[in-house]
Design a protein around this motif. Sequence first.
Motif, mmCIF file in Angstrom:
data_model
loop_
_atom_site.group_PDB
_atom_site.id
_atom_site.type_symbol
_atom_site.label_atom_id
_atom_site.label_comp_id
_atom_site.label_asym_id
_atom_site.label_seq_id
_atom_site.Cartn_x
_atom_site.Cartn_y
_atom_site.Cartn_z
ATOM 1 N N GLU A 81 0.837 -1.202 0.000
ATOM 2 C CA GLU A 81 0.000 0.000 0.000
ATOM 3 C C GLU A 81 0.868 1.247 0.000
ATOM 4 O O GLU A 81 0.585 2.226 -0.705
ATOM 5 C CB GLU A 81 -0.926 0.000 1.222
ATOM 6 C CG GLU A 81 -1.874 1.187 1.251
ATOM 7 C CD GLU A 81 -2.698 1.327 -0.020
ATOM 8 O OE1 GLU A 81 -2.884 2.492 -0.473
ATOM 9 O OE2 GLU A 81 -3.145 0.306 -0.571
ATOM 10 N N THR A 82 1.954 1.212 0.778
ATOM 11 C CA THR A 82 2.896 2.338 0.783
ATOM 12 C C THR A 82 3.537 2.502 -0.589
ATOM 13 O O THR A 82 3.681 3.625 -1.091
ATOM 14 C CB THR A 82 3.992 2.108 1.833
ATOM 15 O OG1 THR A 82 3.396 2.050 3.132
ATOM 16 C CG2 THR A 82 5.027 3.224 1.814
ATOM 17 N N ARG A 84 2.350 1.625 -3.522
ATOM 18 C CA ARG A 84 1.382 2.158 -4.484
ATOM 19 C C ARG A 84 1.170 3.652 -4.269
ATOM 20 O O ARG A 84 1.044 4.425 -5.237
ATOM 21 C CB ARG A 84 0.058 1.405 -4.351
ATOM 22 C CG ARG A 84 0.131 -0.027 -4.884
ATOM 23 C CD ARG A 84 -1.101 -0.835 -4.539
ATOM 24 N NE ARG A 84 -1.031 -2.192 -5.114
ATOM 25 C CZ ARG A 84 -1.835 -3.183 -4.781
ATOM 26 N NH1 ARG A 84 -2.779 -2.993 -3.858
ATOM 27 N NH2 ARG A 84 -1.695 -4.366 -5.349
ATOM 28 N N SER A 85 1.149 4.073 -3.008
ATOM 29 C CA SER A 85 1.025 5.501 -2.702
ATOM 30 C C SER A 85 2.242 6.266 -3.221
ATOM 31 O O SER A 85 2.108 7.337 -3.827
ATOM 32 C CB SER A 85 0.879 5.697 -1.194
ATOM 33 O OG SER A 85 0.874 7.072 -0.859
ATOM 34 N N GLU A 99 1.115 -7.766 -3.785
ATOM 35 C CA GLU A 99 1.412 -8.530 -2.586
ATOM 36 C C GLU A 99 1.648 -9.984 -3.006
ATOM 37 O O GLU A 99 0.774 -10.618 -3.598
ATOM 38 C CB GLU A 99 0.255 -8.446 -1.597
ATOM 39 C CG GLU A 99 0.529 -9.173 -0.287
ATOM 40 C CD GLU A 99 -0.639 -9.096 0.688
ATOM 41 O OE1 GLU A 99 -0.590 -9.801 1.711
ATOM 42 O OE2 GLU A 99 -1.615 -8.344 0.416
#
Length: 249
Positions: A81-82, A84-85, A99
């Motif tokens: 998630e980090t 992708r951000s 993942e």
Amino acid sequence: MKETDYKRLYDQVGAINGWDFSKVKCLSEGVAWDYGSEVTRVCTGTEALLDIGTGGGEQLLKIAGFVLQAVGIDNSAAMIETARSNGRKANQPDVAFLEMDAEALDFPDRSFQIVICRQAPFEAKEVARVLADDGVFITQQVGGRDKINLIEAFGRGQSSGASIDCLQDQYITELNDAGFTDIRSSSYDATEYYRSAEDLIFLLKHAPIIPDFGQAESDFEVLRQFIEDNRTEQGIRTNAHRFLIVARK
């Protein structure tokens, strides 16, 4: 600073920096290569590249412009998630982050011309399977002498009791068994100077150098003494032992 001051910093640095190691201020002397440069040196702009253990994707995002397609994987949902951000902030929407477990890569055979892995575990047979014929695998890993004065000060560490070069030898053997025929390795042991206690604490809190660092009150007294003993004009002194393996099928 007192022991209680270091404990307070321990509680604060994660909230301040998150998992962004790029904010850590550290001067290094004796570094023999730059990992990103070693990767981009083999890129022609036409390859599909896989990054195993991509973490927050910071390193892959720097490399992605040198290849046609880039995919980063990590077994941590939070890290992906980090990543992708970070990809959105870097305006690189074409870099994919997934993942995935490094021991079971969910890609067809020979999907990538380049596979890379920086300071993360990998499965040599899986790397060989997803790597195209004449493809190249590049990995940088932490060596057995890394942060040796910290390990000695705390009496415990990630490589305590291990042979200095055992991981490097293990990976070379595994790559050879997986079918790689051209395997080259090198290493360096550089001096590092962390600018402040906050920078060193961030490293200890987020990297597995000292197991369970900060869980015991005594850790902060050991840390205080370590900083006192190793503070120099350049910063708080320790070392970085790294090895690099470049392997072709």
